[in-house]
Design a protein around this motif. Structure first.
Motif, PDB file in Angstrom:
ATOM      1  N   SER A  61      53.689  44.905  23.676  1.00  6.22           N
ATOM      2  CA  SER A  61      53.054  44.296  22.511  1.00  6.22           C
ATOM      3  C   SER A  61      53.234  42.788  22.554  1.00  6.22           C
ATOM      4  N   ASP A  71      51.666  43.684  14.751  1.00  7.42           N
ATOM      5  CA  ASP A  71      51.660  45.058  15.260  1.00  7.42           C
ATOM      6  C   ASP A  71      53.090  45.567  15.374  1.00  7.42           C
ATOM      7  N   ASP A  95      49.300  48.613  12.774  1.00  7.47           N
ATOM      8  CA  ASP A  95      48.708  47.279  12.799  1.00  7.47           C
ATOM      9  C   ASP A  95      48.559  46.793  11.355  1.00  7.47           C
ATOM     10  N   SER A 107      53.854  46.992   8.870  1.00  9.50           N
ATOM     11  CA  SER A 107      53.732  47.731  10.138  1.00  9.50           C
ATOM     12  C   SER A 107      55.096  48.159  10.658  1.00  9.50           C
ATOM     13  N   THR A 158      48.869  48.678   6.157  1.00 11.80           N
ATOM     14  CA  THR A 158      48.882  48.793   7.617  1.00 11.80           C
ATOM     15  C   THR A 158      48.171  50.053   8.064  1.00 11.80           C
ATOM     16  N   THR A 159      47.627  50.014   9.270  1.00 12.27           N
ATOM     17  CA  THR A 159      47.113  51.236   9.889  1.00 12.27           C
ATOM     18  C   THR A 159      48.302  52.030  10.420  1.00 12.27           C
ATOM     19  N   SER A 178      43.700  51.859  14.140  1.00 14.79           N
ATOM     20  CA  SER A 178      44.412  52.013  15.409  1.00 14.79           C
ATOM     21  C   SER A 178      43.965  53.351  15.984  1.00 14.79           C
ATOM     22  N   SER A 234      46.728  52.603  20.767  1.00 15.37           N
ATOM     23  CA  SER A 234      46.423  51.174  20.836  1.00 15.37           C
ATOM     24  C   SER A 234      46.007  50.630  19.473  1.00 15.37           C
ATOM     25  N   THR A 235      46.148  49.322  19.297  1.00 17.40           N
ATOM     26  CA  THR A 235      45.629  48.629  18.122  1.00 17.40           C
ATOM     27  C   THR A 235      44.282  48.017  18.486  1.00 17.40           C
ATOM     28  N   ASP A 236      43.559  47.516  17.483  1.00 17.27           N
ATOM     29  CA  ASP A 236      42.191  47.067  17.738  1.00 17.27           C
ATOM     30  C   ASP A 236      42.109  45.817  18.609  1.00 17.27           C
TER      31      ASP A 236
END
Length: 631
Positions: A61, A71, A95, A107, A158-159, A178, A234-236
């Protein structure tokens, strides 16, 4: 120790080995790294354990072009075999929304707290129950603390995307944008759905996320896992700048060149940066190196590892225990009153329960006997007979249990053929209290009957047999040993379970209803039939026999309560034990009114058809008489 990895947003590299999810006695190593290159890598144990889930993980990250990395990801790989078996291996990524100054806190809190609290839930809970309970609590915390901010956009939002690998199944928990992918045999498949609305260009806004609203809706799904599967989180900042083909090629190249998972993650992030990513970038790879095998021979060896003791007599000894009395000797099990040899005459007594030698080769029975020990050790309540951990080095298979002095409910029913309503209510309250203990642990007893319920001398109502208990958490563990027929006594088992459906907590309510009916009347509410016949009878063909037919002093409202508890269809039955207990104590005007409005055929089906048959008989006789007279 277990591998426990958390990506932090400070300028440090962090690797942790911890004793448990509480992070006690952990070892931390921190190294300074350049500004904006906030990164983390995963500790991965490659120690292989036979016939268990074996996973290698790696993640990376960085903040990218952003000043702060919002993140976070976290992974827990327990080294304890039982923890892996009952709770699984957990990895999650989050995220924080970039418009909030509290995104970093949101997050980090979500991934670390989720893992810590998930492993604190009961082993008997299934993954969905555990994850949803933790996320609901976490969402409430984020939402409430986000309300303290002066600016609305500064909430803790957060996602969240998580994977729990347990036995042969991947459990996916997801909210936000995410993502979770699965790479299998050269093909990459997106398993989650983005909860966002796209705008012009690459812009989008979230429609669902942790901390966004007091009500949380999370996507949950199960996927089978195979050896060689790679789950990619994964994050965007990563997947918005890489096509599926690019991610597939990078994973393929990493495997081909035998890179570790961290190096693969770095390569993927580097490519996203090269493509112009303007966000934080984080990704995580979990590779399944081995899955538990469903081998009947291995199951046989495990279940028959210990020897069933021979039938014992008073005075015999086994593992420093002396038989004082033979309580029960039957075709399925033998129960003895024992005490420890070194104890004096007034020392505590125990119950020793051993399988019958007849079942030495019956894997289903032995699996149930083993499960009974596991359940007994999980439950710590005065309403449930305790099963103690005894000498694990013993070559013999048996349970050492709490000695509950008293009489069985069956014996009480023999002694009280026409009990008072109040005495039955007192026992009913105790039974319901005991069953609630199972329900809170996501267990269904499935074999409640008077023989399995004890009335202790100290006033407790105690359940003493739970070899057939259905445990959601255990049922998620793949096993070559499966039930071919319903377990338990056919007179008390719920119709849906007899018909092959999965038992639910309403199934135990049915059993309680039958027991209460029998306590009051000495009869059963349905005509007794052989089990092979009962299994094929649909719900609508189960006809309740009114308790008033057997005992005239039973109030009408009490009979309606018993009928609802004994409803063949679980949808029409009481949905909660508390409702049954309340209606069994005092009349419920609503169900009485509903009953009064129902057609005669539903209220008195047997009497209705008797009357119809009688009317038809009269008509036939009248027609016959008429024909005779005109001829």
């Amino acid at each position: 120790m277990g591998a426990y990895m958390t990506q932090t947003s400070s300028n440090t590299y962090s690797a942790k080995e911890c004793v448990s999810s509480s992070d006690l006695n952990k070892i931390e190593v921190a190294l300074n790294t350049p500004s904006k290159q906030q990164k983390s890598s995963l500790f991965s144990s490659n120690k292989k354990v036979e016939n268990r889930l074996h996973v290698a993980m790696g993640g990376y990250s960085i903040a990218g072009v952003r000043p702060v990395n919002q993140d976070a990801f976290s992974v827990k790989l327990p080294s304890n075999n039982n923890v892996v078996k009952y709770k699984g291996i957990v990895a999650c990524i989050a995220d924080g929304v970039s418009c909030s100054e509290n995104a970093q806190q949101a997050s980090q809190t979500s991934v670390t707290q989720f893992i810590d609290e998930y492993y604190s839930t009961p082993d008997s809970w299934n993954v969905k129950k555990s994850a949803s309970t933790v996320l609901t609590s976490l969402n409430q915390w984020l939402y409430q603390h986000g309300q303290y901010s002066d600016l609305r956009h500064n909430g803790l939002v957060t996602t969240f995307s998580g994977v729990v690998l347990k036995s042969n199944t991947a459990h996916l928990i997801h909210v936000g944008d995410s993502r979770i992918y699965r790479y299998r045999q050269g093909k990459l498949i997106l398993l989650t759905r983005d909860h966002c609305r796209k705008q012009k260009g690459r812009n989008s806004f979230l429609t669902r996320a942790l901390g966004m609203d007091s009500h949380l809706e999370v996507d949950y799904q199960q996927k089978s896992i195979e050896k060689g599967d790679i789950f990619f989180l994964s994050t965007d900042g990563v997947h918005e700048w890489l096509s599926n083909n690019e991610i597939t090629a990078l994973i393929y190249e990493g495997k081909k060149e035998n890179r570790d998972r961290e190096q693969q993650a770095k390569a993927i992030i580097a490519q996203a940066q090269a493509n112009g990513s303007d966000d934080n970038l984080s990704c995580l790879l979990l590779e399944v190196l081995d899955v538990p095998s469903l081998n009947i021979e291995e199951a046989y060896n495990q279940l028959t590892e210990k020897v069933i003791p021979p039938i014992l007599k008073v005075g015999n000894t086994i593992d420093n225990l002396k038989v004082v009395d033979v309580i029960h000797s039957g075709t399925r099990s033998h129960v003895y009153l024992v005490k420890k040899i070194e104890d004096n005459a007034e020392a505590a007594h125990y119950i020793l329960k051993a399988p019958s030698p007849n079942f030495a080769e019956d894997l289903l029975y032995l699996e149930g006997f083993t499960r009974e020990h596991w359940v007994g050790c999980q439950l710590n309540n005065a309403s449930i007979m305790k099963i103690y951990d005894h000498n694990t080095s013993s070559p013999f298979l048996y349970h050492l249990c709490e000695y509950v002095e008293g009489q069985s409910l069956r014996q009480w029913m023999y002694d009280n053929p026409k009990p008072s309503f109040e005495s039955v209510r007192i026992i009913a309250k105790g039974m319901i209290k005991a069953i609630r203990v199972f329900q809170r642990m996501e267990m269904v007893h499935r074999d409640l009957k008077p023989e399995n319920i004890m009335l202790a001398k100290d006033g407790r109502i105690v359940i003493i047999d739970f070899g057939t208990v259905q445990v959601d958490g255990l049922d998620e563990i793949a096993s070559p040993v499966s039930e071919d027929v319903p377990m338990g006594s056919v007179d008390y088992i719920a119709p849906e379970y007899l018909a092959g459906e999965r038992a639910q907590h309403q199934s135990d309510i049915f059993s309680i209803g039958v027991i209460l009916f029998e306590m009051l009347t000495g009869k059963l509410p349905y005509v007794t039939r052989p089990s092979r016949v009962v299994q094929s009878i649909p719900h609508q063909d189960w006809h309740y026999i009114s308790a008033c037919q057997y005992r005239e002093d039973i109030p009408f409202w009490l009979d309606i309560t018993l009928k609802k508890a004994c409803q063949p269809s679980p949808k029409l039955r009481y949905q909660a034990m508390s409702e049954l207990q309340q209606d069994f104590t005092s009349p419920n005007p609503q169900i009485v009114a509903e009953y009064d409005k129902s057609p005669l055929i539903k209220r008195y089906p047997i009497s209705f058809w008797k009357v119809v048959s009688l009317v038809l008989l009269v008509i036939v006789l009248a027609e016959g008489y008429f024909l005779m007279t005109i001829s």
